[in-house]
Scaffold this motif. Structure first.
Motif, PDB file in Angstrom:
ATOM      1  N   VAL A 240       0.694  -1.253  -0.383  1.00 15.20           N
ATOM      2  CA  VAL A 240       0.301   0.390   0.382  1.00 15.20           C
ATOM      3  C   VAL A 240       1.143   1.844   0.106  1.00 15.20           C
ATOM      4  O   VAL A 240       1.969   1.411   0.975  1.00 15.20           O
ATOM      5  N   VAL A 241       0.785   2.254  -0.390  1.00 10.10           N
ATOM      6  CA  VAL A 241       1.765   3.442  -1.192  1.00 10.10           C
ATOM      7  C   VAL A 241       1.298   4.465  -0.872  1.00 10.10           C
ATOM      8  O   VAL A 241       1.489   5.894  -0.251  1.00 10.10           O
ATOM      9  N   ASN A 242      -0.514   4.734  -0.112  1.00 12.52           N
ATOM     10  CA  ASN A 242      -1.255   5.628   0.238  1.00 12.52           C
ATOM     11  C   ASN A 242      -2.180   5.241   0.873  1.00 12.52           C
ATOM     12  O   ASN A 242      -3.045   4.121   0.814  1.00 12.52           O
ATOM     13  N   LEU A 243      -2.597   5.671   1.968  1.00 12.05           N
ATOM     14  CA  LEU A 243      -4.084   5.184   2.971  1.00 12.05           C
ATOM     15  C   LEU A 243      -5.025   6.596   3.174  1.00 12.05           C
ATOM     16  O   LEU A 243      -3.676   6.845   3.745  1.00 12.05           O
ATOM     17  N   ARG A 244      -5.809   6.894   2.908  1.00 16.25           N
ATOM     18  CA  ARG A 244      -6.533   8.252   3.481  1.00 16.25           C
ATOM     19  C   ARG A 244      -7.775   8.182   3.382  1.00 16.25           C
ATOM     20  O   ARG A 244      -8.542   7.573   2.620  1.00 16.25           O
ATOM     21  N   ARG A 245      -8.871   8.507   4.222  1.00 11.56           N
ATOM     22  CA  ARG A 245     -10.588   8.916   4.393  1.00 11.56           C
ATOM     23  C   ARG A 245     -11.002   9.556   2.408  1.00 11.56           C
ATOM     24  O   ARG A 245     -10.540  11.053   2.540  1.00 11.56           O
ATOM     25  N   VAL A 246     -11.488   8.855   2.021  1.00 13.41           N
ATOM     26  CA  VAL A 246     -12.438   9.894   1.507  1.00 13.41           C
ATOM     27  C   VAL A 246     -14.281   9.170   1.860  1.00 13.41           C
ATOM     28  O   VAL A 246     -14.351   8.045   1.525  1.00 13.41           O
TER      29      VAL A 246
END
Ligand SMILES: Cc1cc2nc3c(=O)[nH]c(=O)nc-3n(C[C@H](O)[C@H](O)[C@H](O)COP(=O)(O)OP(=O)(O)OC[C@H]3O[C@@H](n4cnc5c(N)ncnc54)[C@H](O)[C@@H]3O)c2cc1C
Length: 417
Positions: A110-116
């Motif tokens: 995983v290279v990016n984890l964010r809330r959407v």
């Protein structure tokens, strides 16, 4: 963009155990990461596990998948305690566990984890992305390596951390200094010495604490006085091994105190004969500065109250790990800020959930909330069922309340396909 109810980031003992439990609970999920990468790539071939065999199980929701079951299936002789367990055998056991109980691992990072919009969006190293309702971070010790200030900034050719090994062939015939007095330092020292490196261990302690070889059978009185437990013998060990939920109920100050005073630097019983009298060890030694001179690293400091200097081709810092979620570069700042308190330590509920609803942390990064057992494979027996239960319950409750319906599919597709 693909969709799943739950994404597990990390496919080590914790991620694999959790995946098995989520499947049993009927939770649609996707596990991400190269299976057992830390054990395959960053531990030296020939290493023996420090944990006893009975405390080295991945945790399954049904019987038949312990290390003992694996040994039986292979026709090998098993002993719960006092058995040498090679790294390679443990990795093969984990593969066997995985092939029986874990569906569809995607071996990507995983290279990016964010809330959407109330979900989690995960960008993957192969260009795909995934949307998930729940995310569990099971990344082990990755990124938490701790190097003394004096050794930071030295070129990689001359200095490294024990977390990077791996194959040790590069050090054959070389002078190697190891800084540290625990299992990693002593284990590396034995392996390096046996392959023909000249090894010198520098440790702060006044001596090595060696664990005694566990007796195969003990009388009832001995067992009552010092019961066997996952992390070692004794009532304190039993509490810390078997009751992480009670540890979680202690106040922060008490937890911190226990973490600082438990399971300090020591060496496994099977290392003693391979180290004592064979490897040079300087006790009560602290490295204060380091420099490169004439293609060697020169370490200066205090040894036995006197100034000292040691030269070597390479220095390895076997100086442990410190949890700091800020080191996970793939976490968005918004998430790091929301979950990190106390200089990067995540604060977790009794269900391993962070302050961000639907985001969980298991494994070594949860140790400050649940105790030292989470630094070891043994902690998976507590974390995996507990998190699986909570996620299953919470997804059902959300579906019932009409927040969402269960994921219809979770097969990852290429972005734009
Ligand atoms: C030298 C050494 C010896 C040890 N010996 C023992 C022992 O004998 N017994 C014991 O109980 N414990 C031992 N430990 C501790 C043990 O390593 C941890 O307890 C255990 O590995 C934690 O398991 P985990 O599943 O949390 O993480 P890990 O086993 O570290 O697995 C992490 C997973 O995350 C994946 N990953 C990493 N980055 C990403 C990313 N960005 N996206 C997706 N996936 C990612 C990796 O591919 C891997 O699958 C040892 C540790 C060290 C360093």
């Amino acid at each position: 963009m693909s969709f799943t109810d739950t994404a597990i980031i990390g496919a080590g003992p914790y991620g694999l155990s959790l995946s098995a439990h989520l499947s049993a609970a009927g939770v649609v999920h996707q596990i991400l990461g190269q299976p057992m990468r830390a054990w395959i790539n960053f531990m030296p071939p020939g290493m023996l596990l420090r944990s006893e065999a009975f405390a080295s199980n991945l945790h399954a929701p049904l019987s038949g998948f312990t290390l003992e079951d694996y040994y039986r299936q292979k026709g090998m002789r098993y002993q719960p305690m006092g058995m040498e367990l090679p790294l390679e055998t443990f990795v093969d056991y984990a593969r066997w566990f995985q092939s029986n109980l874990v569906e569809d691992i995607q071996a990507v990072d995983v290279v990016n984890l964010r809330r959407v919009d109330g979900h989690f969006q995960l960008a993957l190293s192969d260009g795909r992305s995934l949307l998930a309702r729940k995310v569990v971070i099971a990344l082990g010790l990755k990124g938490f390596a701790q190097t003394p200030v004096a050794l930071r900034g030295l070129p990689e050719r001359y200095a490294s951390h024990s977390a990077l090994y791996g194959d040790l062939a590069w050090a054959q015939g070389k002078d190697v200094v190891i800084v540290g007095g625990g299992q990693s330092a002593l284990g590396l020292a034995a392996l390096l010495h046996e392959q023909g490196s000249r090894v010198h261990v520098l440790m702060r302690e006044a001596g090595v604490i060696w664990h005694p070889r566990p007796q195969a059978s003990r009388g009832i009185l001995s067992r009552l006085a010092r019961p066997d437990a996952g992390l070692g013998r004794g009532w304190r060990s039993l509490f810390l091994s078997e009751y992480p939920g009670l540890f979680h109920m202690l106040d922060q100050g008490r937890r911190k105190q226990i973490m600082e005073r438990s399971y300090g630097a020591s060496g496994a019983w099977w290392l003693r004969d391979r180290v004592v009298g064979k490897v040079k060890i300087s006790f009560r030694t602290e490295v204060r500065s380091a420099a490169i001179d004439n293609d060697q690293v020169i370490l200066r400091g205090i040894s036995e109250d006197k100034e000292s200097a040691v030269a070597a081709d390479h220095v390895i810092a076997a100086t442990g790990f410190k949890t700091d979620m800020r080191q996970h570069a793939f976490l968005s700042k918004e998430i790091v800020d929301a979950i990190s308190v106390n200089s990067g330590l995540p604060e977790l509920t009794s269900n391993f959930e962070t302050k961000v609803r639907g985001l969980y942390v298991i494994g070594p990064a949860s140790a400050h909330s649940f105790g030292p057992v989470m630094r070891f494979v043994y902690g998976a027996r507590h974390a995996a069922p507990s998190v699986a239960r909570h996620i299953a319950h919470s997804l059902k409750a959300d579906a019932r309340d009409g927040v969402w319906s269960s994921a219809e599919g979770h097969v990852l597709e290429r972005t734009g396909e």
